[in-house]
Design a protein around this motif. Structure first.
Motif, PDB file in Angstrom:
ATOM      1  N   ILE A  28      -7.917  -4.515  -2.023  1.00  0.00           N
ATOM      2  CA  ILE A  28      -7.448  -3.202  -2.451  1.00  0.00           C
ATOM      3  C   ILE A  28      -6.617  -3.346  -3.716  1.00  0.00           C
ATOM      4  CG2 ILE A  28      -6.139  -1.155  -1.772  1.00  0.00           C
ATOM      5  CD1 ILE A  28      -6.568  -1.972   1.139  1.00  0.00           C
ATOM      6  N   ARG A  29      -6.907  -2.504  -4.683  1.00  0.00           N
ATOM      7  CA  ARG A  29      -6.136  -2.432  -5.923  1.00  0.00           C
ATOM      8  C   ARG A  29      -5.653  -0.994  -6.076  1.00  0.00           C
ATOM      9  NH1 ARG A  29      -7.265  -2.039 -11.681  1.00  0.00           N
ATOM     10  NH2 ARG A  29      -6.033  -3.557 -12.883  1.00  0.00           N
TER      11      ARG A  29
ATOM     12  N   THR B 145       6.130   2.408  -6.624  1.00  0.00           N
ATOM     13  CA  THR B 145       5.542   1.183  -6.093  1.00  0.00           C
ATOM     14  C   THR B 145       4.623   1.558  -4.943  1.00  0.00           C
ATOM     15  OG1 THR B 145       7.451  -0.181  -6.693  1.00  0.00           O
ATOM     16  CG2 THR B 145       6.015  -1.029  -4.964  1.00  0.00           C
ATOM     17  N   ALA B 146       3.471   0.920  -4.879  1.00  0.00           N
ATOM     18  CA  ALA B 146       2.531   1.137  -3.777  1.00  0.00           C
ATOM     19  C   ALA B 146       2.481  -0.109  -2.909  1.00  0.00           C
ATOM     20  CB  ALA B 146       1.144   1.457  -4.308  1.00  0.00           C
ATOM     21  N   VAL B 147       2.476   0.097  -1.601  1.00  0.00           N
ATOM     22  CA  VAL B 147       2.242  -0.970  -0.630  1.00  0.00           C
ATOM     23  C   VAL B 147       0.994  -0.588   0.154  1.00  0.00           C
ATOM     24  CG1 VAL B 147       3.135  -2.160   1.404  1.00  0.00           C
ATOM     25  CG2 VAL B 147       4.678  -1.584  -0.473  1.00  0.00           C
ATOM     26  N   ALA B 148       0.096  -1.544   0.351  1.00  0.00           N
ATOM     27  CA  ALA B 148      -1.174  -1.245   1.007  1.00  0.00           C
ATOM     28  C   ALA B 148      -1.510  -2.330   2.022  1.00  0.00           C
ATOM     29  CB  ALA B 148      -2.291  -1.107  -0.031  1.00  0.00           C
ATOM     30  N   THR B 149      -2.539  -2.066   2.807  1.00  0.00           N
ATOM     31  CA  THR B 149      -3.003  -3.015   3.809  1.00  0.00           C
ATOM     32  C   THR B 149      -3.399  -4.327   3.142  1.00  0.00           C
ATOM     33  OG1 THR B 149      -3.810  -1.209   5.188  1.00  0.00           O
ATOM     34  CG2 THR B 149      -4.701  -3.404   5.622  1.00  0.00           C
ATOM     35  N   GLY B 150      -2.852  -5.428   3.644  1.00  0.00           N
ATOM     36  CA  GLY B 150      -3.197  -6.735   3.116  1.00  0.00           C
ATOM     37  C   GLY B 150      -1.985  -7.486   2.602  1.00  0.00           C
ATOM     38  N   THR B 151      -2.204  -8.719   2.203  1.00  0.00           N
ATOM     39  CA  THR B 151      -1.176  -9.542   1.584  1.00  0.00           C
ATOM     40  C   THR B 151      -1.163  -9.279   0.084  1.00  0.00           C
ATOM     41  OG1 THR B 151      -1.458 -11.260   3.270  1.00  0.00           O
ATOM     42  CG2 THR B 151      -0.405 -11.913   1.193  1.00  0.00           C
ATOM     43  N   ARG B 152       0.002  -8.968  -0.466  1.00  0.00           N
ATOM     44  CA  ARG B 152       0.085  -8.699  -1.904  1.00  0.00           C
ATOM     45  C   ARG B 152      -0.175  -9.998  -2.669  1.00  0.00           C
ATOM     46  NH1 ARG B 152       3.198  -4.772  -4.715  1.00  0.00           N
ATOM     47  NH2 ARG B 152       4.224  -4.312  -2.730  1.00  0.00           N
ATOM     48  N   ILE B 153      -1.127  -9.964  -3.591  1.00  0.00           N
ATOM     49  CA  ILE B 153      -1.450 -11.158  -4.371  1.00  0.00           C
ATOM     50  C   ILE B 153      -1.111 -10.997  -5.848  1.00  0.00           C
ATOM     51  CG2 ILE B 153      -3.262 -11.946  -2.799  1.00  0.00           C
ATOM     52  CD1 ILE B 153      -5.306 -10.767  -4.797  1.00  0.00           C
ATOM     53  N   ASP B 154      -0.832  -9.758  -6.289  1.00  0.00           N
ATOM     54  CA  ASP B 154      -0.553  -9.560  -7.705  1.00  0.00           C
ATOM     55  C   ASP B 154       0.084  -8.185  -7.892  1.00  0.00           C
ATOM     56  OD1 ASP B 154      -0.529 -10.183 -10.429  1.00  0.00           O
ATOM     57  OD2 ASP B 154      -2.437  -9.171 -10.781  1.00  0.00           O
ATOM     58  N   GLU B 155       0.951  -8.083  -8.905  1.00  0.00           N
ATOM     59  CA  GLU B 155       1.514  -6.795  -9.277  1.00  0.00           C
ATOM     60  C   GLU B 155       1.980  -6.878 -10.724  1.00  0.00           C
ATOM     61  OE1 GLU B 155       4.961  -3.521  -8.070  1.00  0.00           O
ATOM     62  OE2 GLU B 155       4.652  -5.290  -6.824  1.00  0.00           O
TER      63      GLU B 155
ATOM     64  N   GLY C 299      -0.550  -0.578 -19.041  1.00  0.00           N
ATOM     65  CA  GLY C 299      -0.299   0.686 -19.715  1.00  0.00           C
ATOM     66  C   GLY C 299       0.900   1.374 -19.091  1.00  0.00           C
ATOM     67  N   THR C 300       0.699   2.606 -18.643  1.00  0.00           N
ATOM     68  CA  THR C 300       1.793   3.363 -18.018  1.00  0.00           C
ATOM     69  C   THR C 300       1.759   3.282 -16.496  1.00  0.00           C
ATOM     70  OG1 THR C 300       0.462   5.385 -18.029  1.00  0.00           O
ATOM     71  CG2 THR C 300       1.868   4.986 -19.940  1.00  0.00           C
ATOM     72  N   ASP C 301       0.887   2.437 -15.948  1.00  0.00           N
ATOM     73  CA  ASP C 301       0.742   2.322 -14.499  1.00  0.00           C
ATOM     74  C   ASP C 301       1.322   1.011 -13.980  1.00  0.00           C
ATOM     75  OD1 ASP C 301      -0.462   4.745 -14.256  1.00  0.00           O
ATOM     76  OD2 ASP C 301      -2.477   3.981 -13.885  1.00  0.00           O
ATOM     77  N   ARG C 302       1.760   1.053 -12.731  1.00  0.00           N
ATOM     78  CA  ARG C 302       2.078  -0.158 -11.978  1.00  0.00           C
ATOM     79  C   ARG C 302       0.895  -0.428 -11.043  1.00  0.00           C
ATOM     80  NH1 ARG C 302       6.769  -2.592 -11.238  1.00  0.00           N
ATOM     81  NH2 ARG C 302       7.874  -0.719 -11.970  1.00  0.00           N
ATOM     82  N   VAL C 303       0.321  -1.608 -11.167  1.00  0.00           N
ATOM     83  CA  VAL C 303      -0.894  -1.942 -10.425  1.00  0.00           C
ATOM     84  C   VAL C 303      -0.594  -3.085  -9.469  1.00  0.00           C
ATOM     85  CG1 VAL C 303      -3.309  -2.624 -10.589  1.00  0.00           C
ATOM     86  CG2 VAL C 303      -2.286  -1.234 -12.400  1.00  0.00           C
ATOM     87  N   ALA C 304      -0.954  -2.903  -8.194  1.00  0.00           N
ATOM     88  CA  ALA C 304      -0.742  -3.934  -7.175  1.00  0.00           C
ATOM     89  C   ALA C 304      -2.067  -4.232  -6.488  1.00  0.00           C
ATOM     90  CB  ALA C 304       0.291  -3.481  -6.152  1.00  0.00           C
ATOM     91  N   ALA C 305      -2.285  -5.507  -6.174  1.00  0.00           N
ATOM     92  CA  ALA C 305      -3.519  -5.942  -5.513  1.00  0.00           C
ATOM     93  C   ALA C 305      -3.190  -6.569  -4.172  1.00  0.00           C
ATOM     94  CB  ALA C 305      -4.272  -6.928  -6.394  1.00  0.00           C
ATOM     95  N   PHE C 306      -4.031  -6.288  -3.172  1.00  0.00           N
ATOM     96  CA  PHE C 306      -3.813  -6.749  -1.804  1.00  0.00           C
ATOM     97  C   PHE C 306      -5.124  -7.305  -1.249  1.00  0.00           C
ATOM     98  CE2 PHE C 306      -1.039  -3.280  -2.860  1.00  0.00           C
ATOM     99  CZ  PHE C 306       0.203  -3.655  -2.372  1.00  0.00           C
ATOM    100  N   VAL C 307      -4.999  -8.338  -0.413  1.00  0.00           N
ATOM    101  CA  VAL C 307      -6.163  -8.942   0.233  1.00  0.00           C
ATOM    102  C   VAL C 307      -5.937  -8.929   1.738  1.00  0.00           C
ATOM    103  CG1 VAL C 307      -7.499 -11.034   0.566  1.00  0.00           C
ATOM    104  CG2 VAL C 307      -6.767 -10.393  -1.730  1.00  0.00           C
ATOM    105  N   ALA C 308      -6.885  -8.359   2.468  1.00  0.00           N
ATOM    106  CA  ALA C 308      -6.864  -8.364   3.933  1.00  0.00           C
ATOM    107  C   ALA C 308      -8.040  -9.201   4.419  1.00  0.00           C
ATOM    108  CB  ALA C 308      -6.945  -6.935   4.472  1.00  0.00           C
ATOM    109  N   ASP C 309      -7.823 -10.517   4.517  1.00  0.00           N
ATOM    110  CA  ASP C 309      -8.882 -11.408   4.998  1.00  0.00           C
ATOM    111  C   ASP C 309      -9.003 -11.378   6.515  1.00  0.00           C
ATOM    112  OD1 ASP C 309      -9.751 -12.264   2.516  1.00  0.00           O
ATOM    113  OD2 ASP C 309      -8.278 -13.882   2.408  1.00  0.00           O
ATOM    114  N   THR C 310      -7.936 -10.996   7.207  1.00  0.00           N
ATOM    115  CA  THR C 310      -8.005 -10.743   8.642  1.00  0.00           C
ATOM    116  C   THR C 310      -8.346  -9.272   8.829  1.00  0.00           C
ATOM    117  OG1 THR C 310      -6.331 -12.431   9.088  1.00  0.00           O
ATOM    118  CG2 THR C 310      -6.762 -10.820  10.831  1.00  0.00           C
TER     119      THR C 310
END
Length: 405
Positions: free
Chosen positions: A184-185, A193-203, A207-218
């Motif tokens: 999920i990105r 700030t956004a928090v989403a399902t998964g382990t945060r791997i990057d943030e 531009g004008t956005d804050r982008v966070a990436a999450f991985v849910a391997d389980t």
């Protein structure tokens, strides 16, 4: 007239809840919603942007689907009706025909030809729209004024948050909760700030956005995100009985900082205790959010949880809530939401009548943690209060009414 109206409302409430004799004869008391599934969602790839103040949600979602029946030429998905699909394609098939079912948040997808069982179809959606977030407050909350009203205090509202989770249909998904892995990105305006399902791997800022990436391997039962103004709290780590280490992160609305600096450490202690009871933890990481609210409540999707906290200016007390134990166990809301990682996520339910399993066992785990932290008297006191409240609510019907109760 009043009697007739009350009778009509009661009948209306009861009809969709109680199964008929004919239904029970064919289905039995115990059944699984999975029995009628025609497909299984195995994985999601999501890239979404949320503008919370405008309630705008949109982006792209790719989902890998395995068909569980022969000769399937259509499948039904759920997507909130206000969200418009601008593109739908399938790998190897090109653009697909789809229909929206008015008033049902449903989506019918047609394939060019019937597909055999075990076919794997990769569907790619582009969509956008305006969608209201779901509430994190508890419907059973009992809140009372704690002090004389002060207009100056009333002028400072709680920090807003926006939650999109299992009740919002904010992305294309199966008709029933369906365990799947995900990447999920989430992009939001940079002040949030956004928090989403998964382990945060990057943030980072793009531009004008804050982008966070999450991985849910389980695999998770459903995918969620919560957006708010958040600041990080000290991280904690805990080692489980099976030798694994779990990182516990915490974030808070800025005005909550003074009350929440030990939040991650307290949650980590609960994670370790529950993992000891259950043998392990269901997910490899955990993030806890402390959100301002004038109502008690919380939400615990896989990998993270949110708990409501009174704002510093709040004039209400939650001590009359059925699960408030401020004088004996002030962390009961926290303990309950952490326990939902096991009960409700790691262990799901077969149908809506079994929703009580999630809440009941999460509460019992919280009571066991109270005994661990505060002694036998705290544990016994909690059970007595559970009993008193349950008896007072017995006229609402049996516990296996499911969602309504």
């Amino acid at each position: 007239t009043a009697t007739t109206e009350i009778y009509t409302l009661s009948l209306h409430d009861a009809l969709p809840i109680y199964a008929s004799a004919a239904k029970l004869a064919t289905r039995g008391r115990f059944y699984s919603e999975d029995d009628n599934r025609s497909y299984d969602v195995e994985h999601y790839e999501m890239n979404v942007r949320i503008v919370p103040e405008k309630r705008e949600v949109g982006g792209t979602v790719t989902m890998r689907v395995r068909l569980l029946r022969h000769d399937m030429d259509t499948l039904t998905l759920k997507l909130a009706e206000p969200l418009a699909i601008t593109s739908l394609t399938a790998a190897g098939m090109g653009r697909l025909l789809f229909l929206r079912v008015v008033g049902q948040d449903s989506l019918l997808v047609s394939f060019p030809s019937a597909l055999p069982i075990n076919s794997v179809v990769t569907l790619s959606f582009a969509y956008q729209g305006v969608l209201a977030p779901q509430s994190l407050s508890r419907e059973s909350a009992a809140v009372a004024a704690d002090a004389p009203q002060d207009p100056a205090n009333d002028a400072v509202p709680a920090e807003p948050n926006w939650a999109y989770s299992n009740n919002a249909f904010w992305y294309p998904q199966a008709e029933v909760n369906d365990y799947a892995t995900a990447r999920i990105r989430v992009s939001v305006p940079q002040e949030y700030t956004a928090v989403a399902t998964g382990t945060r791997i990057d943030e980072g800022l793009v531009g004008t956005d804050r982008v966070a990436a999450f991985v849910a391997d389980t695999p998770a039962r459903y995918l969620s995100t919560i957006v708010s103004r958040l600041v990080p709290l000290p991280r904690s780590q805990t080692r489980l009985a099976d030798g694994r280490s779990i990182t516990v992160d915490a974030l808070s609305n800025p005005r909550q900082l003074g009350n929440t600096r030990t939040l991650a450490a307290r949650a980590a202690d609960m994670v370790a205790f529950y993992a000891g009871l259950a043998g392990s933890a269901p997910y490899p990481s955990f993030t806890l959010l402390s959100l301002e609210s004038d109502l008690p409540g919380g939400h615990s999707p896989a990998y993270f949880a949110a708990i409501n906290q009174p704002s510093p200016q709040s004039q209400v007390t939650w001590r009359h809530d059925p699960i408030a134990f401020d004088d004996r166990f002030p962390d009961v809301f926290l303990a309950n939401e952490v326990a939902h990682q096991w009960w409700g996520q790691g262990v799901g339910v077969k149908n809506y009548h079994e929703q009580w399993i999630s809440e009941g066992f999460a509460q019992y785990f919280a009571a066991l943690y109270a005994r661990q932290a505060h002694g036998e008297d705290a544990f016994t006191s909690m059970l007595r209060q559970f009993r008193r409240w349950s008896l007072s609510q017995s006229n609402e019907g049996p516990v296996d009414l499911g969602y309504r109760l």
